[in-house]
Structure formats: C-alpha cells, structure tokens
Design a protein around this motif. Structure first.
Motif, mmCIF file in Angstrom:
data_model
loop_
_atom_site.group_PDB
_atom_site.id
_atom_site.type_symbol
_atom_site.label_atom_id
_atom_site.label_comp_id
_atom_site.label_asym_id
_atom_site.label_seq_id
_atom_site.Cartn_x
_atom_site.Cartn_y
_atom_site.Cartn_z
ATOM 1 N N ALA A 66 37.317 45.603 32.939
ATOM 2 C CA ALA A 66 37.319 45.336 34.376
ATOM 3 C C ALA A 66 38.661 45.812 34.925
ATOM 4 C CB ALA A 66 37.110 43.848 34.646
ATOM 5 N N ASP A 67 38.673 47.011 35.472
ATOM 6 C CA ASP A 67 39.924 47.635 35.924
ATOM 7 C C ASP A 67 40.169 47.279 37.383
ATOM 8 O OD1 ASP A 67 42.059 49.214 36.594
ATOM 9 O OD2 ASP A 67 41.316 51.005 35.579
ATOM 10 N N PHE A 68 41.015 46.286 37.609
ATOM 11 C CA PHE A 68 41.280 45.846 38.971
ATOM 12 C C PHE A 68 42.399 46.633 39.630
ATOM 13 C CE2 PHE A 68 38.896 42.221 37.380
ATOM 14 C CZ PHE A 68 38.029 42.008 38.445
ATOM 15 N N TRP A 128 41.816 30.073 43.025
ATOM 16 C CA TRP A 128 42.768 30.569 44.018
ATOM 17 C C TRP A 128 43.888 31.375 43.367
ATOM 18 C CZ3 TRP A 128 47.482 28.395 42.905
ATOM 19 C CH2 TRP A 128 47.470 27.183 42.217
ATOM 20 N N LEU A 129 43.884 31.472 42.035
ATOM 21 C CA LEU A 129 44.830 32.322 41.324
ATOM 22 C C LEU A 129 44.103 33.539 40.777
ATOM 23 C CD1 LEU A 129 46.830 29.701 39.218
ATOM 24 C CD2 LEU A 129 47.531 30.780 41.365
ATOM 25 N N SER A 130 44.839 34.616 40.580
ATOM 26 C CA SER A 130 44.257 35.789 39.944
ATOM 27 C C SER A 130 44.287 35.625 38.434
ATOM 28 C CB SER A 130 45.026 37.047 40.344
ATOM 29 O OG SER A 130 44.915 37.272 41.728
ATOM 30 N N GLY A 131 43.300 36.239 37.781
ATOM 31 C CA GLY A 131 43.208 36.129 36.335
ATOM 32 C C GLY A 131 44.295 36.922 35.635
ATOM 33 N N VAL A 132 44.702 36.422 34.481
ATOM 34 C CA VAL A 132 45.718 37.084 33.669
ATOM 35 C C VAL A 132 45.102 38.296 32.988
ATOM 36 C CG1 VAL A 132 47.278 36.786 31.713
ATOM 37 C CG2 VAL A 132 46.899 34.908 33.316
ATOM 38 N N SER A 133 45.846 39.376 32.914
ATOM 39 C CA SER A 133 45.365 40.558 32.202
ATOM 40 C C SER A 133 45.124 40.234 30.736
ATOM 41 C CB SER A 133 46.378 41.698 32.322
ATOM 42 O OG SER A 133 46.545 42.093 33.661
ATOM 43 N N GLY A 134 44.188 40.977 30.145
ATOM 44 C CA GLY A 134 43.911 40.792 28.726
ATOM 45 C C GLY A 134 42.436 40.577 28.464
ATOM 46 N N ALA A 135 42.121 40.220 27.218
ATOM 47 C CA ALA A 135 40.743 40.066 26.770
ATOM 48 C C ALA A 135 40.184 38.710 27.180
ATOM 49 C CB ALA A 135 40.664 40.225 25.256
ATOM 50 N N TYR A 136 38.930 38.728 27.597
ATOM 51 C CA TYR A 136 38.198 37.519 27.944
ATOM 52 C C TYR A 136 36.902 37.474 27.128
ATOM 53 C CZ TYR A 136 41.111 36.681 32.071
ATOM 54 O OH TYR A 136 42.158 36.419 32.915
ATOM 55 N N THR A 137 36.466 36.275 26.833
ATOM 56 C CA THR A 137 35.149 36.069 26.237
ATOM 57 C C THR A 137 34.237 35.477 27.304
ATOM 58 O OG1 THR A 137 36.027 35.687 24.023
ATOM 59 C CG2 THR A 137 33.825 34.842 24.472
ATOM 60 N N TRP A 138 33.051 36.081 27.480
ATOM 61 C CA TRP A 138 32.053 35.469 28.366
ATOM 62 C C TRP A 138 30.924 34.875 27.531
ATOM 63 C CZ3 TRP A 138 27.244 37.459 27.701
ATOM 64 C CH2 TRP A 138 27.115 38.791 27.311
ATOM 65 N N GLU A 139 30.468 33.724 27.959
ATOM 66 C CA GLU A 139 29.325 33.060 27.336
ATOM 67 C C GLU A 139 28.331 32.719 28.434
ATOM 68 O OE1 GLU A 139 30.571 30.056 24.173
ATOM 69 O OE2 GLU A 139 32.426 30.348 25.306
ATOM 70 N N GLY A 182 10.491 25.157 26.306
ATOM 71 C CA GLY A 182 11.255 25.991 25.395
ATOM 72 C C GLY A 182 12.741 25.698 25.436
ATOM 73 N N ARG A 183 13.488 26.591 24.824
ATOM 74 C CA ARG A 183 14.921 26.411 24.667
ATOM 75 C C ARG A 183 15.713 27.312 25.611
ATOM 76 N NH1 ARG A 183 15.077 26.621 18.027
ATOM 77 N NH2 ARG A 183 13.494 25.009 17.674
ATOM 78 N N SER A 184 16.983 27.033 25.692
ATOM 79 C CA SER A 184 17.869 27.863 26.490
ATOM 80 C C SER A 184 18.123 29.195 25.800
ATOM 81 C CB SER A 184 19.203 27.139 26.701
ATOM 82 O OG SER A 184 19.025 25.912 27.350
ATOM 83 N N ALA A 185 18.487 30.183 26.597
ATOM 84 C CA ALA A 185 18.919 31.475 26.059
ATOM 85 C C ALA A 185 20.443 31.518 26.079
ATOM 86 C CB ALA A 185 18.353 32.620 26.889
ATOM 87 N N LEU A 186 21.027 31.932 24.958
ATOM 88 C CA LEU A 186 22.483 31.987 24.822
ATOM 89 C C LEU A 186 22.905 33.397 24.447
ATOM 90 C CD1 LEU A 186 22.929 28.734 22.702
ATOM 91 C CD2 LEU A 186 23.362 28.970 25.140
ATOM 92 N N ALA A 187 24.011 33.837 24.998
ATOM 93 C CA ALA A 187 24.576 35.137 24.636
ATOM 94 C C ALA A 187 26.063 35.113 24.948
ATOM 95 C CB ALA A 187 23.889 36.272 25.392
ATOM 96 N N SER A 188 26.795 36.018 24.333
ATOM 97 C CA SER A 188 28.233 36.093 24.574
ATOM 98 C C SER A 188 28.706 37.516 24.380
ATOM 99 C CB SER A 188 28.994 35.145 23.634
ATOM 100 O OG SER A 188 28.805 35.522 22.282
ATOM 101 N N GLY A 189 29.875 37.789 24.879
ATOM 102 C CA GLY A 189 30.469 39.110 24.746
ATOM 103 C C GLY A 189 31.914 39.068 25.200
ATOM 104 N N THR A 190 32.516 40.238 25.328
ATOM 105 C CA THR A 190 33.917 40.313 25.732
ATOM 106 C C THR A 190 34.077 41.295 26.881
ATOM 107 O OG1 THR A 190 34.380 42.055 24.102
ATOM 108 C CG2 THR A 190 34.749 39.764 23.428
ATOM 109 N N ILE A 191 35.113 41.079 27.650
ATOM 110 C CA ILE A 191 35.493 41.979 28.730
ATOM 111 C C ILE A 191 37.008 41.893 28.866
ATOM 112 C CG2 ILE A 191 35.134 40.189 30.476
ATOM 113 C CD1 ILE A 191 34.293 42.415 32.415
ATOM 114 N N THR A 192 37.640 43.025 29.107
ATOM 115 C CA THR A 192 39.099 43.073 29.223
ATOM 116 C C THR A 192 39.495 43.325 30.664
ATOM 117 O OG1 THR A 192 39.343 43.896 26.971
ATOM 118 C CG2 THR A 192 41.191 44.232 28.461
ATOM 119 N N LEU A 193 40.303 42.430 31.197
ATOM 120 C CA LEU A 193 40.823 42.575 32.553
ATOM 121 C C LEU A 193 42.088 43.421 32.502
ATOM 122 C CD1 LEU A 193 41.122 39.780 35.209
ATOM 123 C CD2 LEU A 193 42.956 41.398 34.876
#
Length: 761
Positions: free
Chosen positions: A389-391, A455-466, A476-487
């Motif tokens: 994510a290139d801000f 109200w603050l901007s996110g710190v640069s670096g790697a993030y994990t999304w879930e 039925g059950r919930s669907a779960l997934a995860s991954g990464t994104i770098t700010l």
C-alpha cells in the motif's frame, strides 16, 4: 437424549440466524411426480454402491420436487422455472415441460397442460425417465368432464369423479395398451364430496377426504394401497384441513392449523397423537422417524430467531428427538424404499441433494447424492489485496475480499507486525453503512490510518490482515482468511514514527523529554490537543535541540543535540515510536558524537534538503553572521561533509527554520526572522545556495520559536508551527505558492502546557 450420527458431520458454529421461507406447495396440494410403476424398481447392491460413490450435479437455484430409483427431479426458482430430471448413474439430465407439481417416489414424471393448477389438467403426459420410452398421453376428456386429476403413483393416475348426488369417488387410472384400466378406490367415508392427495410412497398414497353436508363437514385422513385399490388406514380429524402430509409403512402424519401441531397416526390402528411444531415447518418420514425443518434458501435472510437445521425425532420414543441431520434444508420429497430426498447442506459436504435413510444402527443418516458445488458454511473465494500500500503515490488503497454469500457480518483485523498495534472493525453487514460491491464482494478503503487510533496515520511497515465472515442466519461456520500488506511512506520532517504524522518534542525544567502527536483536525482546520508522553530523562545537559530529518540514511527522522561544552550529538530515530500497547516511547537509538566546536553557532536549522540529493541538510550561523552548510552524508558515523560557507550577513536573524520544499522549487527552503519580527523566505536553488530573500510578513516577534513541522494536514505542502510564549500554538498551513507561502494562522494545541517547557522542537 440420544444423538443422531451423521458420518463426518461436525456441528456448525451458531452465531446469528435468518430465514426466508421457500415452501414448495402445489395448488390444491397435489403430488404429481410418482414411481415408474405401481411396483418399485429394485435397487441392486452394485447400483447402491455406485450411487454412494458418484456425486452428480444438482442445479443451482433449484429445489427437489421428485425422486425415483434412477434419478431425481428438480425445479429452478423464479418466474420461469425449469423442470429437469438428472440421472444418478452419470449426471446426465433432461429438461421437461414445466408443470405445477410436487415430488413423489417415481422414475415416471407426470406433466399436464395447465401452467398453474394441477386440478385443471385435461391432458396428462407420463415421461418414463428410467427407460427413455416415448411419453404416454392420457386425455381425461375422453372419460368425461367429471374426471378431475388429483395426483399419481408411478404410472397410475388418481382422479376424482363427481357423482350425480354430489359425492365424489376416487379412481385409479392405468394405461393398458390402447385403453385405460379404471378402478374405484374402496373404503372412502360415506358421503365423500372432495379429496386431495397429500403424499405418496412406492405403492400407496395418502389423502384427505371431506364428507357430509354443508355445515356438518367431517374430515378424514386415509391411506390407500394402489395394488388393491382399498383404503387401509382411516383417521378422523377435526378443524380446517391442511393438505400437507407424509407417509411411511408405519405412520401417517399431517399438520393442523390449530396449535399449530402435527398429528401422528400409527398405521394398522386408529391411534393418533399430536405434537406442537413451528409454523411453516415442512416434514417427512423415514420409517418411524419424523424429519422437520423450516425451509430456507441459503443466503436469503439474516434473522437469528429461526431454527434452520433439519432434525429428526422418534415417533416411538418421545424422549428421542432434536438430533441434527443437515445445517438447513429448502425442500424435501419422499424417495424409494422409504427414504427421503432433501435439498440442503452440511458444513463438510456443502450444498446439494441428500438421501436420508435408516442406517445399520436403526437411526437416520444423511448421504450426499448430488452437489451444487457451493459451500453451506460461508466460503472464502479469494482476495484482491495488494502486497504494498504505497501512500506516497495514492491517498487511499482499496482492499477487497470475496465470499460465497453476503448475509454475513464481516470483521477485519489489521495488525502492525512490528509494534503489535491492532484493531478489529466491521466492514460489511446487510443494511449497514457499507458499500455494496456486488453479490460476493466486500471491501474496505484504507486511508493509511493507524489500526488502534483512526485519527492517527499508520506506521510504515508490514501488517497482517485477518478477515472473518460470520453467517448471520446461523447456518454453517464462519469463513476465515489472512494475509499481509506492507504500508509504504517516505519519512517526512518531524515524522519519528513512520506514520507521516509529525511528532513534536518538548523539554521541561527538570530535563525530562516529552513527545506529542501533531494531530490535525480536518473539520476545524487546526491542530488539536493530544496527550504528551514522557520518553526520557537527562536532556537538561543540552542547550540546543533540533529535529533535522533523515541525515543518517536510515529512513527515520533524527535529532541533533548540542551540550554546554559545544559538543554535537546525533540521536538517530528508532522508527519504532509506538509500542505494542499503543503508547509513545523509545523514539531514539543511542547517541553518536558528531564533533566539538559547535558553541560558535548562534542558530542551527535542519530538515530541508538543500542540495537535491534526497537527504536533509543542516545550516548554522556563527557569531559573525556567516551561514554555513553541513551537507549530510547518509552515515551515522560521519553524518556531514566538511562545512561550506554559503553566505554572510545572517547575524540579523534571531530564528532560522528549515521548512522543507515550501514553494515547490528544486530543493528545500528556509525562513528567517529578523529582530524586528519580519519573516523572510529563502528559496533553495538545489546547490546549497538560495535565491534573493522574499518578505513574507511582519509581526512574528512574539513567537518563542518557529518549527518546520512538516506536512501536518497532508495536503502536499510543508507547514509551519509557531510557538508563542503562552500556552497556545498556531499552525500556518503551507500554500505551495512562494509569493504567499502560508494561509492565515489557526490557533491550536499540541501540548497541554506549552509554557511549562523551555525547549520545543
């Protein structure tokens, strides 16, 4: 309580519930798809084994309306329904003329010549799907207008025939060569004036008969044996009759509006009993087991207060009930050999057609025999989330996820892997204030904000999304997934955390250093007060503190500190200002000695790239008014090249501030305040020198300090923070125009007690 065992079944997680009733009820309650013949075609052990191994396709958006030995009949939902027969052996299918029918136990499919009402069929066509023989047509008009179609059992039609005295006979019609064999059903109650077929099995059917004069009607539930044409079981009943019912070798059941209740008749006797049930429940019989569920088309509702599962209960043991066979069902029909075919789903095997039979242990089991290919639990179909994510290039980044259905509540948890800062938000729920991105897509637009403090901007670096999609209907059950994104963000002036929002430091009289976020409120167009946080002691040894940008080449903002002996020290920014708890701390690495002799300088300013090499430089004025350039090297060991004299006469200024590229020129700029309170702009040329000064304005004398705070409002232009001697500070937002570089000041606050600090930088 006894528990039903479903092979491989693990009960789904129940979170929320919803329901749309999809009850398939034919006009007049007629069942019109029936067995191939009056005697069912036997299924061999080999055929049965093949069917268990073969999973054939079930049409999507369809319900089961009939089932025989060799295949099943489905009908799609909608304004133009499609009737389709599918073979178990190979999954091939045949489209048939659409008719208003419900299913029965047969390889013969019966269709008629009326689009909406089976009782108005005059020409009936029998399609033998097992043999593929040519369709057989039976014209009821050849028998008389008094013959009214009521249903079928295999190739045997059930018709009602009005008599001269107003009563009605039930007759069985079978095609024999070029003629018709017509038999009268014996054992109907005296004075029967009407009847409807309610359910069928392989060689029998159930009906409800109405008898007696107007005003004194009686209602009767009957079971009829097709080979003999005789009523075998009869049960008087009270109240308005509902047509629905189910039939097995041991029981006949039907429902009544009063209660509501299901009436259970034990075949071979006149014994009946009633059990309560929910309204709109559909049911079936497998031996002495009663199957019940409220029909529900997956994905069509979000209510929690409706029970979806297909459950079974024993009709011989009142304590044995409530076991779950399927997560939900939308339709069911009787099948051959006492089975029931159910359109529904389980978490393990997904959506499709299930055959319910009595297992080896005497309890019902469900086996999937056809599949739609869709999951019953919420299925995760993939994500469109960029790796970066290139801000610096974009103000927002769209994140997208796809799921098999959207009657869900979708949670997104974003975590900065370095600091542990984390937050969970709801990004989708039906009826919520979230964008609808299509039938299977949910999304969130990231503005680069911090997970914990929006109200603050996110710190640069790697993030994990879930991501978690929770079914609101409880199926039925919930669907779960995860991954990464770098700010990604390039460090800016005064940005010690890597989140683009500047931080301001202040030292109190005890030598303690504090830091606060320069928090800009877009609504007010000004800085708003934030909580300052202590970051260290012992800073009273310094007589000069200056934030100078990234001079050490580490991608973080650095600080210069001059002690009272004239030694200059470099404090490299750690880039890890946020701790896992969200508190501000540890903004610096250990200090590095730059060199002595810096006591000769009255003013030191840093934070602007004056030479165009991408690194911040430092300027200093000595006591004779000479301006010196210290070009940064990008090395913490030797941060500056040899100083270079770039001007004289700067002794007239009592404040020199590096403000970055204020006017969109080739390099960073300086502002300088003279002793009369006039502020002057020096535009950098990009070679370490400046263009002729430009007068900005007067009245700047009351300020105790001017800080090139960076781009506080994130509009692409550097801003200036003016600190008066009182408790309030002022923001001068940059315009990008060198002729009028600042907007009118806006009062704001960074620290709660500015007057309590003797140094702010």
């Amino acid at each position: 309580m006894k528990h039903l065992r479903v092979p491989g079944h693990v009960p789904g997680r129940r979170l929320t519930a919803a329901a749309v009733t999809a009850v398939l009820a034919a006009t007049g309650g007629i069942l019109s798809t029936v067995p191939a013949t009056a005697t069912p075609v036997p299924v061999t052990a080999a055929d049965s084994a093949d069917q268990q191994k073969t999973t054939v396709p079930f049409p999507r958006n369809a319900e089961v309306v009939g089932a025989g030995t060799t295949g099943f009949l489905s009908r799609t939902n909608g304004a133009a329904p499609e009737l389709r027969w599918t073979r178990y052996a190979d999954g091939t299918s045949t489209v048939l003329p659409s008719s208003p029918l419900r299913g029965a136990v047969s390889d013969v499919v019966v269709t008629g010549d009326h689009a909406t009402d089976v009782t108005r069929f005059r020409v009936v066509t029998l399609h033998d799907m097992a043999t593929g023989a040519a369709p057989v047509r039976i014209d009821l008009d050849t028998l008389g207008e008094d013959h009214v179609y009521r249903g079928a059992v295999g190739a045997t039609l059930v018709v009602g025939v009005k008599q001269a005295d107003g009563t009605m006979e039930a007759r069985l019609l079978t095609k024999t060569g070029d003629g018709l064999d017509e038999r009268t059903v014996t054992g109907l109650p005296a004075g029967t004036v009407a009847f409807s077929v309610t359910s069928v099995s392989s060689s029998s059917f159930a009906l409800v008969a109405v008898a007696g004069p107007v005003g004194a009607r009686t209602y009767h539930r009957l079971a009829v044996d097709v080979p003999t044409g005789a009523v075998t079981d009869a049960y008087p009943t009270t109240g308005t009759q509902r047509v629905a019912g189910a039939l097995s070798d041991s029981h006949l059941v039907w429902d009544e509006e009063t209660g509501p209740s299901i009436v259970i008749g034990t075949r071979g006797s006149t014994e009946t009993r009633r059990i309560p049930h929910e309204s709109l429940v559909q049911y079936g019989l497998v031996g002495h087991w009663l199957l019940t569920a409220r029909p529900y088309v997956l994905g069509h509702d979000t209510r929690r207060d409706v029970q979806r599962p297909l459950t079974v209960r024993s009709l011989t043991d009142p304590e044995d009930y409530g076991d779950q066979l399927l997560e939900h069902m939308s339709s069911l029909v009787p099948g051959p050999d006492g089975s029931v075919l159910v359109r529904g789903g389980t978490h393990e095997h997904g959506e499709g057609l299930y055959r319910v039979t009595v297992g080896a242990d005497g309890r019902p089991v469900a086996e999937q025999v056809a599949t739609t290919g869709e999951p019953t639990s919420v299925g995760y179909l993939g994500a469109d989330v960029p790796a970066v994510a290139d801000f610096d290039r974009r103000k927002t980044v769209d994140l997208r996820w796809r799921f098999s259905r959207k009657n869900t509540r979708v949670y997104l948890k974003l975590t900065h892997t370095g600091t542990g800062a984390s937050n969970e938000i709801v990004i989708w729920e039906p009826g919520g204030r979230h964008p609808d991105l299509g039938p299977d897509t949910v999304g969130w637009t990231w503005h680069g904000e911090d997970p914990e403090s929006t109200w603050l901007s996110g710190v640069s670096g790697a993030y994990t999304w879930e991501i978690e999609a929770v079914p609101l209907d409880g199926v039925g059950r919930s669907a779960l997934a995860s991954g990464t994104i770098t700010l990604v963000r390039k460090p800016t002036a005064h940005d010690y955390s890597g989140n683009i929002d500047p931080e301001i430091f202040a030292r109190d009289s005890s030598g303690r250093l504090w830091v606060a976020q320069a928090n800009y409120d877009e609504q007010w167009g000004a800085l708003v007060e934030t909580q300052e946080t202590p970051v260290g002691w012992g800073w009273g040894v310094y007589d000069r503190l200056e934030s100078v940008g990234d001079i050490a080449g580490t991608g973080t903002t650095d600080t210069l500190a001059r002690d009272k002996d004239g030694v200059l020290w470099l404090y490299q920014g750690s880039g890890d200002l946020y701790q896992g708890s969200g508190d501000l701390a540890t903004p610096f690495l250990g200090r590095v000695r730059v060199g002595g002799g810096w006591q000769t300088y009255d003013q030191v300013g840093g934070g602007s790239d004056l030479t165009g090499d991408g690194r911040s430089d430092v300027v200093a004025t000595d006591r004779s008014g000479v301006l010196w350039l210290y070009r940064s090297t990008g090395s913490a060991v030797r941060p500056f090249e040899t100083r270079k004299r770039i001007g004289a006469g700067w002794g007239i200024y009592n404040q020199i501030t590096a403000v970055g590229d204020l006017a969109g020129g080739p390099a960073g700029d300086l502002v300088a305040r003279d002793r009369a309170g006039v502020l002057w702009l020096y535009l950098g040329k990009g070679d370490g020198t400046f263009a002729a000064r430009t007068r900005i304005g007067s009245g700047w004398g009351p300020y105790a300090g001017l800080i090139g705070v960076g781009d506080v409002n994130q509009d692409g232009h550097p801003d200036l923070l003016a600190r008066p001697k009182g408790s309030e500070s002022f923001l001068y937002a940059g315009t990008g125009d060198w002729r009028a570089p600042f907007k009118p000041r806006r009062a704001g606050q960074v620290f709660t007690e500015v007057s309590g600090y003797n140094e702010v930088f």
